[in-house]
Design a protein around this motif. Sequence first.
Motif, PDB file in Angstrom:
ATOM      1  N   GLU A   1       0.829  -1.193   0.000  1.00  0.00           N
ATOM      2  CA  GLU A   1       0.000   0.000   0.000  1.00  0.00           C
ATOM      3  C   GLU A   1       0.870   1.253   0.000  1.00  0.00           C
ATOM      4  OE1 GLU A   1      -2.659  -0.054   3.241  1.00  0.00           O
ATOM      5  OE2 GLU A   1      -3.749  -1.846   2.590  1.00  0.00           O
ATOM      6  N   MET A   2       0.358   2.255  -0.709  1.00  0.00           N
ATOM      7  CA  MET A   2       1.054   3.532  -0.734  1.00  0.00           C
ATOM      8  C   MET A   2       0.651   4.349   0.490  1.00  0.00           C
ATOM      9  SD  MET A   2       0.576   4.523  -4.775  1.00  0.00           S
ATOM     10  CE  MET A   2       1.553   6.005  -4.580  1.00  0.00           C
TER      11      MET A   2
ATOM     12  N   THR B   1       0.296  10.220   1.842  1.00  0.00           N
ATOM     13  CA  THR B   1       0.935  11.349   1.151  1.00  0.00           C
ATOM     14  C   THR B   1       1.221  11.005  -0.301  1.00  0.00           C
ATOM     15  OG1 THR B   1       1.954  12.017   3.248  1.00  0.00           O
ATOM     16  CG2 THR B   1       2.884  12.939   1.227  1.00  0.00           C
ATOM     17  N   ALA B   2       1.717   9.769  -0.533  1.00  0.00           N
ATOM     18  CA  ALA B   2       2.026   9.350  -1.902  1.00  0.00           C
ATOM     19  C   ALA B   2       0.754   9.236  -2.737  1.00  0.00           C
ATOM     20  CB  ALA B   2       2.784   8.029  -1.886  1.00  0.00           C
ATOM     21  N   ARG B   3      -0.328   8.729  -2.152  1.00  0.00           N
ATOM     22  CA  ARG B   3      -1.592   8.626  -2.891  1.00  0.00           C
ATOM     23  C   ARG B   3      -2.132  10.009  -3.256  1.00  0.00           C
ATOM     24  NH1 ARG B   3      -3.008   4.573   0.959  1.00  0.00           N
ATOM     25  NH2 ARG B   3      -4.413   6.058   1.995  1.00  0.00           N
TER      26      ARG B   3
ATOM     27  N   ALA C   1      -0.412  12.715  -3.712  1.00  0.00           N
ATOM     28  CA  ALA C   1       0.420  13.280  -4.780  1.00  0.00           C
ATOM     29  C   ALA C   1       0.104  12.642  -6.126  1.00  0.00           C
ATOM     30  CB  ALA C   1       1.899  13.091  -4.434  1.00  0.00           C
ATOM     31  N   LEU C   2      -0.192  11.324  -6.120  1.00  0.00           N
ATOM     32  CA  LEU C   2      -0.514  10.632  -7.367  1.00  0.00           C
ATOM     33  C   LEU C   2      -1.834  11.131  -7.939  1.00  0.00           C
ATOM     34  CD1 LEU C   2      -0.008   8.410  -9.470  1.00  0.00           C
ATOM     35  CD2 LEU C   2      -1.146   6.799  -7.922  1.00  0.00           C
ATOM     36  N   PHE C   3      -2.874  11.240  -7.105  1.00  0.00           N
ATOM     37  CA  PHE C   3      -4.168  11.696  -7.591  1.00  0.00           C
ATOM     38  C   PHE C   3      -4.115  13.158  -8.028  1.00  0.00           C
ATOM     39  CE2 PHE C   3      -6.121   8.353  -4.624  1.00  0.00           C
ATOM     40  CZ  PHE C   3      -6.001   7.387  -5.616  1.00  0.00           C
TER      41      PHE C   3
ATOM     42  N   SER D   1      -1.697  14.523  -9.520  1.00  0.00           N
ATOM     43  CA  SER D   1      -0.989  14.616 -10.800  1.00  0.00           C
ATOM     44  C   SER D   1      -1.795  14.073 -11.965  1.00  0.00           C
ATOM     45  CB  SER D   1       0.338  13.851 -10.712  1.00  0.00           C
ATOM     46  OG  SER D   1       0.105  12.466 -10.489  1.00  0.00           O
ATOM     47  N   ILE D   2      -2.953  13.458 -11.701  1.00  0.00           N
ATOM     48  CA  ILE D   2      -3.769  12.862 -12.751  1.00  0.00           C
ATOM     49  C   ILE D   2      -5.029  13.687 -12.921  1.00  0.00           C
ATOM     50  CG2 ILE D   2      -5.067  10.813 -13.458  1.00  0.00           C
ATOM     51  CD1 ILE D   2      -3.123   9.130 -11.873  1.00  0.00           C
TER      52      ILE D   2
END
Length: 278
Positions: free
Chosen positions: A60-61, A64-66, A68-70, A72-73
């Motif tokens: 699992e991410m 914070t990483a999740r 940042a990913l969402f 960027s999309i």
Amino acid sequence: MGFGVKRLAFPGVRPALPPLHDVLWWALATLIALLGAALFWALVTPVSPLGNWKPAGIREMSPTARAALFASIDPFNRTAPAAGEAQQGAVTSLALTLFATRATPGGGGSAIIAGSDGVQNVYRTGAEVQPGVTLAGVAFDHVELSRNGARELLYLDQSGPAPDAQGVVAANPVAVPPGGAGGSGGVSIDSLRRGVNFGPKAEGGKTVGLEVLSSGDGAAFRAAGFQPGDVITAVDGKPVTGPGDAATLSGALRPGASIAVTVRRGDRQLPLAITLAP
């Protein structure tokens, strides 16, 4: 003195081969034995020779990483264009409402769009939505319109401004046409009689409908829901069969009335309600 039996060997004579059914029987018996051994091995052998088998853990991410990913999309492709990138187009200010889209591979598709009259029509890519406005492209949440060479966007939900509109209000309100065509109150009889003409449409020597012609600035023509080339084929459910139906339609124009007509537009038959102001 004993006598023994001696087999004589004749040159060129081969020993007899076993019968074919014996060969097939032994082959089948060997196959059954191998399958039985494989089944027995599968039953008595553990899942893993190294001990208890366990699935690999889920990676699992971190939150914070999740995030940042969402961030960027952009699933709706509404991010502002980068420096040097062409602008996709601003949200249109036309009095149009988009109800549904159907995009097809290769850039084609169709969309259900209604004008200021609220009548929904199906348009395919390349079709004229309004005079001078063409459906240029279809996406899953919006369509692209070509308006006098400029590209404009019409979204399914335009209740708020889009990110790439750069301050353009996307609410797309219905504009009240000039000349007495009163939005929700309907079209006045005077403006309809001055701005719309009905004439018989004959094909093959037979009247097939009433051709709808625009006069003046075309405000009443558009407010009534008509488009260039429309032909009325039925009035209140009764087919148009002769030139006298034009007088019947004119006589039905009464304040506050709603006249149901069937319009032939291209290769389609569309229902249309002409609402007159009280």
